[in-house]
Structure formats: C-alpha cells, structure tokens
Design an enzyme around this catalytic site. Structure first.
Site, PDB file in Angstrom:
ATOM      1  N   ARG A  46      -0.976  -8.612  13.503  1.00 55.72           N
ATOM      2  CA  ARG A  46      -1.452  -7.649  12.497  1.00 55.72           C
ATOM      3  C   ARG A  46      -2.287  -8.360  11.440  1.00 55.72           C
ATOM      4  O   ARG A  46      -3.311  -7.832  10.998  1.00 55.72           O
ATOM      5  CB  ARG A  46      -0.256  -6.931  11.848  1.00 55.72           C
ATOM      6  CG  ARG A  46       0.341  -5.847  12.744  1.00 55.72           C
ATOM      7  CD  ARG A  46       1.761  -5.499  12.386  1.00 55.72           C
ATOM      8  NE  ARG A  46       1.909  -4.921  11.060  1.00 55.72           N
ATOM      9  CZ  ARG A  46       3.072  -4.871  10.405  1.00 55.72           C
ATOM     10  NH1 ARG A  46       4.168  -5.357  10.944  1.00 55.72           N
ATOM     11  NH2 ARG A  46       3.121  -4.317   9.210  1.00 55.72           N
ATOM     12  N   ARG A  91      10.787  -3.288  10.420  1.00 57.43           N
ATOM     13  CA  ARG A  91      10.292  -2.113  11.136  1.00 57.43           C
ATOM     14  C   ARG A  91       9.994  -2.520  12.586  1.00 57.43           C
ATOM     15  O   ARG A  91       9.937  -3.710  12.886  1.00 57.43           O
ATOM     16  CB  ARG A  91       8.995  -1.646  10.431  1.00 57.43           C
ATOM     17  CG  ARG A  91       8.618  -0.213  10.640  1.00 57.43           C
ATOM     18  CD  ARG A  91       7.484   0.197   9.707  1.00 57.43           C
ATOM     19  NE  ARG A  91       6.207  -0.418  10.060  1.00 57.43           N
ATOM     20  CZ  ARG A  91       5.126  -0.386   9.279  1.00 57.43           C
ATOM     21  NH1 ARG A  91       5.170   0.209   8.103  1.00 57.43           N
ATOM     22  NH2 ARG A  91       4.010  -0.967   9.672  1.00 57.43           N
ATOM     23  N   ARG A  94      -9.701   1.231   8.312  1.00 60.90           N
ATOM     24  CA  ARG A  94      -9.268  -0.106   8.687  1.00 60.90           C
ATOM     25  C   ARG A  94     -10.333  -0.854   9.483  1.00 60.90           C
ATOM     26  O   ARG A  94     -10.123  -2.012   9.842  1.00 60.90           O
ATOM     27  CB  ARG A  94      -8.037   0.036   9.586  1.00 60.90           C
ATOM     28  CG  ARG A  94      -6.745  -0.345   8.939  1.00 60.90           C
ATOM     29  CD  ARG A  94      -5.695  -0.114  10.003  1.00 60.90           C
ATOM     30  NE  ARG A  94      -4.529  -0.892   9.816  1.00 60.90           N
ATOM     31  CZ  ARG A  94      -3.465  -0.458   9.144  1.00 60.90           C
ATOM     32  NH1 ARG A  94      -3.458   0.701   8.555  1.00 60.90           N
ATOM     33  NH2 ARG A  94      -2.404  -1.219   9.081  1.00 60.90           N
ATOM     34  N   LYS A 142       0.839  -1.209   0.000  1.00 60.81           N
ATOM     35  CA  LYS A 142       0.000   0.000   0.000  1.00 60.81           C
ATOM     36  C   LYS A 142       0.872   1.257   0.000  1.00 60.81           C
ATOM     37  O   LYS A 142       0.689   2.154  -0.812  1.00 60.81           O
ATOM     38  CB  LYS A 142      -0.921   0.037   1.228  1.00 60.81           C
ATOM     39  CG  LYS A 142      -1.840  -1.153   1.384  1.00 60.81           C
ATOM     40  CD  LYS A 142      -2.739  -1.012   2.600  1.00 60.81           C
ATOM     41  CE  LYS A 142      -2.017  -1.030   3.943  1.00 60.81           C
ATOM     42  NZ  LYS A 142      -1.358  -2.306   4.280  1.00 60.81           N
ATOM     43  N   ARG A 198      11.967  -6.584   6.056  1.00 59.78           N
ATOM     44  CA  ARG A 198      12.037  -5.149   6.248  1.00 59.78           C
ATOM     45  C   ARG A 198      12.553  -4.785   7.646  1.00 59.78           C
ATOM     46  O   ARG A 198      13.499  -4.022   7.785  1.00 59.78           O
ATOM     47  CB  ARG A 198      10.666  -4.499   6.024  1.00 59.78           C
ATOM     48  CG  ARG A 198      10.716  -2.982   6.191  1.00 59.78           C
ATOM     49  CD  ARG A 198       9.405  -2.334   5.883  1.00 59.78           C
ATOM     50  NE  ARG A 198       8.355  -2.879   6.735  1.00 59.78           N
ATOM     51  CZ  ARG A 198       7.082  -2.536   6.644  1.00 59.78           C
ATOM     52  NH1 ARG A 198       6.709  -1.683   5.725  1.00 59.78           N
ATOM     53  NH2 ARG A 198       6.193  -3.063   7.460  1.00 59.78           N
TER      54      ARG A 198
HETATM   55  P1  AP5 Z   1       4.754  -1.605   2.031  1.00 65.68           P
HETATM   56  O1  AP5 Z   1       4.603  -0.782   0.810  1.00 65.68           O
HETATM   57  O2  AP5 Z   1       5.322  -0.989   3.236  1.00 65.68           O
HETATM   58  O3  AP5 Z   1       3.370  -2.311   2.359  1.00 65.68           O
HETATM   59  P2  AP5 Z   1       2.173  -1.793   3.225  1.00 65.68           P
HETATM   60  O4  AP5 Z   1       0.966  -2.416   2.667  1.00 65.68           O
HETATM   61  O5  AP5 Z   1       2.227  -0.309   3.329  1.00 65.68           O
HETATM   62  O6  AP5 Z   1       2.562  -2.510   4.582  1.00 65.68           O
HETATM   63  P3  AP5 Z   1       2.671  -1.948   6.063  1.00 65.68           P
HETATM   64  O7  AP5 Z   1       3.510  -2.894   6.814  1.00 65.68           O
HETATM   65  O8  AP5 Z   1       3.002  -0.507   6.087  1.00 65.68           O
HETATM   66  O9  AP5 Z   1       1.173  -2.129   6.445  1.00 65.68           O
HETATM   67  P4  AP5 Z   1       0.437  -2.000   7.759  1.00 65.68           P
HETATM   68  O10 AP5 Z   1      -0.919  -1.798   7.281  1.00 65.68           O
HETATM   69  O11 AP5 Z   1       0.672  -3.116   8.663  1.00 65.68           O
HETATM   70  O12 AP5 Z   1       1.170  -0.743   8.473  1.00 65.68           O
HETATM   71  P5  AP5 Z   1       0.727   0.748   8.721  1.00 65.68           P
HETATM   72  O13 AP5 Z   1       1.935   1.563   8.768  1.00 65.68           O
HETATM   73  O14 AP5 Z   1      -0.380   1.153   7.831  1.00 65.68           O
HETATM   74  O15 AP5 Z   1       5.611  -2.898   1.637  1.00 65.68           O
HETATM   75  C1  AP5 Z   1       6.009  -3.830   2.624  1.00 65.68           C
HETATM   76  C2  AP5 Z   1       7.418  -4.343   2.302  1.00 65.68           C
HETATM   77  O16 AP5 Z   1       7.385  -5.067   1.070  1.00 65.68           O
HETATM   78  C3  AP5 Z   1       8.441  -3.223   2.090  1.00 65.68           C
HETATM   79  O17 AP5 Z   1       9.669  -3.639   2.597  1.00 65.68           O
HETATM   80  C4  AP5 Z   1       8.475  -3.062   0.567  1.00 65.68           C
HETATM   81  O18 AP5 Z   1       9.711  -2.593   0.118  1.00 65.68           O
HETATM   82  C5  AP5 Z   1       8.205  -4.479   0.096  1.00 65.68           C
HETATM   83  N1  AP5 Z   1       7.472  -4.520  -1.183  1.00 65.68           N
HETATM   84  C6  AP5 Z   1       6.527  -3.656  -1.642  1.00 65.68           C
HETATM   85  N2  AP5 Z   1       6.077  -4.040  -2.834  1.00 65.68           N
HETATM   86  C7  AP5 Z   1       6.734  -5.194  -3.147  1.00 65.68           C
HETATM   87  C8  AP5 Z   1       6.691  -6.071  -4.268  1.00 65.68           C
HETATM   88  N3  AP5 Z   1       5.878  -5.849  -5.308  1.00 65.68           N
HETATM   89  N4  AP5 Z   1       7.492  -7.160  -4.255  1.00 65.68           N
HETATM   90  C9  AP5 Z   1       8.325  -7.395  -3.206  1.00 65.68           C
HETATM   91  N5  AP5 Z   1       8.425  -6.585  -2.127  1.00 65.68           N
HETATM   92  C10 AP5 Z   1       7.629  -5.496  -2.101  1.00 65.68           C
HETATM   93  O19 AP5 Z   1       0.109   0.662  10.193  1.00 65.68           O
HETATM   94  C11 AP5 Z   1       0.943   0.366  11.303  1.00 65.68           C
HETATM   95  C12 AP5 Z   1       0.141   0.412  12.582  1.00 65.68           C
HETATM   96  O20 AP5 Z   1      -0.394   1.728  12.780  1.00 65.68           O
HETATM   97  C13 AP5 Z   1      -1.083  -0.494  12.670  1.00 65.68           C
HETATM   98  O21 AP5 Z   1      -0.739  -1.792  13.072  1.00 65.68           O
HETATM   99  C14 AP5 Z   1      -1.938   0.247  13.708  1.00 65.68           C
HETATM  100  O22 AP5 Z   1      -1.452   0.024  14.993  1.00 65.68           O
HETATM  101  C15 AP5 Z   1      -1.681   1.700  13.361  1.00 65.68           C
HETATM  102  N6  AP5 Z   1      -2.662   2.226  12.400  1.00 65.68           N
HETATM  103  C16 AP5 Z   1      -2.398   2.730  11.152  1.00 65.68           C
HETATM  104  N7  AP5 Z   1      -3.520   3.114  10.537  1.00 65.68           N
HETATM  105  C17 AP5 Z   1      -4.530   2.841  11.401  1.00 65.68           C
HETATM  106  C18 AP5 Z   1      -5.934   2.993  11.338  1.00 65.68           C
HETATM  107  N8  AP5 Z   1      -6.547   3.491  10.264  1.00 65.68           N
HETATM  108  N9  AP5 Z   1      -6.665   2.594  12.405  1.00 65.68           N
HETATM  109  C19 AP5 Z   1      -6.087   2.104  13.515  1.00 65.68           C
HETATM  110  N10 AP5 Z   1      -4.760   1.922  13.634  1.00 65.68           N
HETATM  111  C20 AP5 Z   1      -3.981   2.292  12.592  1.00 65.68           C
HETATM  112 MG    MG Z   2       2.597   1.022   4.870  1.00 64.67          MG
END
Ligand code: AP5
Ligand code: MG
Length: 184
Positions: free
Chosen positions: A140, A129, A93, A21, A127
């Site tokens: 998650r 993080r 979400r 995403k 990754r």
């Molecule tokens: P990446 O692009 O980072 O994927 P992503 O879908 O953004 O994954 P996230 O880990 O960021 O998702 P998430 O939803 O768990 O985290 P978020 O920060 O939103 O890609 C992932 C990896 O794969 C990278 O290393 C990338 O380089 C690699 N990659 C990408 N494309 C690829 C491909 N085609 N092939 C191979 N590799 C590839 O949320 C974190 C936390 O914040 C949540 O757990 C929650 O606690 C909180 N939070 C955030 N938003 C909310 C909300 N709306 N409500 C409540 N809590 C929230």
């Molecule tokens: Mg992300």
C-alpha cells in the site's frame, strides 16, 4: 476554535495509508455537517454484503492494490451527485481519478496529512484491519508513492493544497485542519 454554521465546502483528505484521513474526516464531517465519502469504507461495505462489486474490490484490497479507476469514478459520481459540500476520504488516488473528478465538480481545498513511514507502519500494525498485514502495508505504501503522491504536486499547482503535520494527538491534528479550513 470557531464554529461555522453552513460552512459548505468541497474537500479532499489526501495522505498515505494510516495518515488519519478517515479519523479526521469523521470528526470534521460531524463538526461542519459535511457528508463524508470514504471510498475504502464503501468498498468494505460491499465486501461484507457480498455484492459483485464487493467481490471485485476484495481481490484488489487484500493485496493492497488499487481498485480500477472506472469503478471508483462511478462510485464517486453516484455519491457526490447533488451535494454542494462533502469530504472525500481516499479519493482521488490516481492522476486519472483527479482529472475525472475535475470534470464532475470543483474542489475547494485539499488537506494533505503528512506522516512518516515509521509512524504509518506502527499505526496500521496496531489496528489489524484485513489489509493491515506487514506485506500488504508495504505494498500500500509503495502504491501510494507511485500513484497517489503525484497528486500533491497536481493540487499544489492549482493552489489548493494545504499540508498538515499529521503527527500529534488526534485533537491537535483536528485543530490544525480547522485552522486551514477557516482561512480564506
Ligand atoms: P485512519 O484514520 O484509519 O487513517 P487513514 O488515512 O484513513 O488510513 P487507511 O488505512 O484507511 O488508509 P488507506 O488509504 O490505506 O485505506 P482505504 O480504506 O482508503 O488511521 C489509521 C490508524 O491510526 C487507526 O487505527 C487510527 O485510530 C490511528 N490514528 C489516527 N490518527 C492518529 C493519531 N493522530 N495518532 C495516533 N494514531 C492515530 O483504502 C483501502 C483500499 O481500498 C485500498 O488499498 C484500495 O484497494 C481500495 N481503494 C480505496 N479507495 C480507492 C480509490 N480511490 N481508488 C482505488 N482503490 C481504492
Ligand atoms: Mg481510512
């Protein structure tokens, strides 16, 4: 591919953790000059700054739990105010977040990146993080299934869900998304 100037749309990027995403939202936002709003990034910034919000967010994020809806809805309200186009990455979400978002604005398209659990785990473990630890990743994914997956049906019923195969190179996936965006 075609490039459109003034291609103004309100988009949601939906999908499991690690679906790409953030990666794709960054690329598409630059290409189309749309503001990208990543709730995870916003929360991580607050954490780094050590704000009150950051402290609250950390207690949820480090366990892979969702930050409460009221907090997230306020963040979104503040960030999309006065924008006529944007990409939301990581919001909504929960069903409640989606319903509240409808009261604020009308979304044009929801891009759902579909990626298998196996691929997700590989990507996130590589990754490293703060929340990319095996137990936290499991949580998650579990929370995604329980709370976020129902949004697929929610947006499908509204006729604005576009499912994209999220496996392939980053460039391939960008192309798939662009095709869907330019489609009327
Ligand atoms: P990446 O692009 O980072 O994927 P992503 O879908 O953004 O994954 P996230 O880990 O960021 O998702 P998430 O939803 O768990 O985290 P978020 O920060 O939103 O890609 C992932 C990896 O794969 C990278 O290393 C990338 O380089 C690699 N990659 C990408 N494309 C690829 C491909 N085609 N092939 C191979 N590799 C590839 O949320 C974190 C936390 O914040 C949540 O757990 C929650 O606690 C909180 N939070 C955030 N938003 C909310 C909300 N709306 N409500 C409540 N809590 C929230
Ligand atoms: Mg992300």
């Amino acid at each position: 591919t075609l490039k459109f100037k003034n291609f103004i749309m309100k988009l949601i990027f939906l999908g499991p953790p690690g679906a790409g995403k953030g990666t794709q939202a960054e690329i598409i936002s630059k290409k189309l000059n749309l503001k990208k709003i990543s709730t995870g990034d916003i929360l991580r910034e607050e954490m780094e700054k050590g704000t009150e919000l950051g402290k609250i967010a950390k207690s949820y994020m480090e366990k892979g739990e969702l930050v409460p809806d009221e907090i997230m809805i306020k963040i979104i309200e503040n960030n999309i105010k006065n924008l006529n186009g944007f990409i939301l990455d990581g919001f909504p979400r929960t069903l409640n977040q989606a319903i509240e978002l409808e009261k604020i604005t009308k979304i044009d398209k929801v891009i759902y990146l579909n990626v298998s659990d196996e691929e997700i785990k590989n990507r996130l473990l590589n990754r490293g993080r703060l929340d990319d630890k095996p137990e936290v990743i499991e949580n998650r994914i579990k929370i995604y299934r329980e709370q976020t997956q129902p949004l697929i049906e929610f947006y499908k019923e509204k006729g604005i869900l576009y499912e994209i195969n999220g496996i392939g190179t980053i460039e391939e996936i960008t192309k798939r998304i662009e095709e869907v965006l330019y489609e009327r």
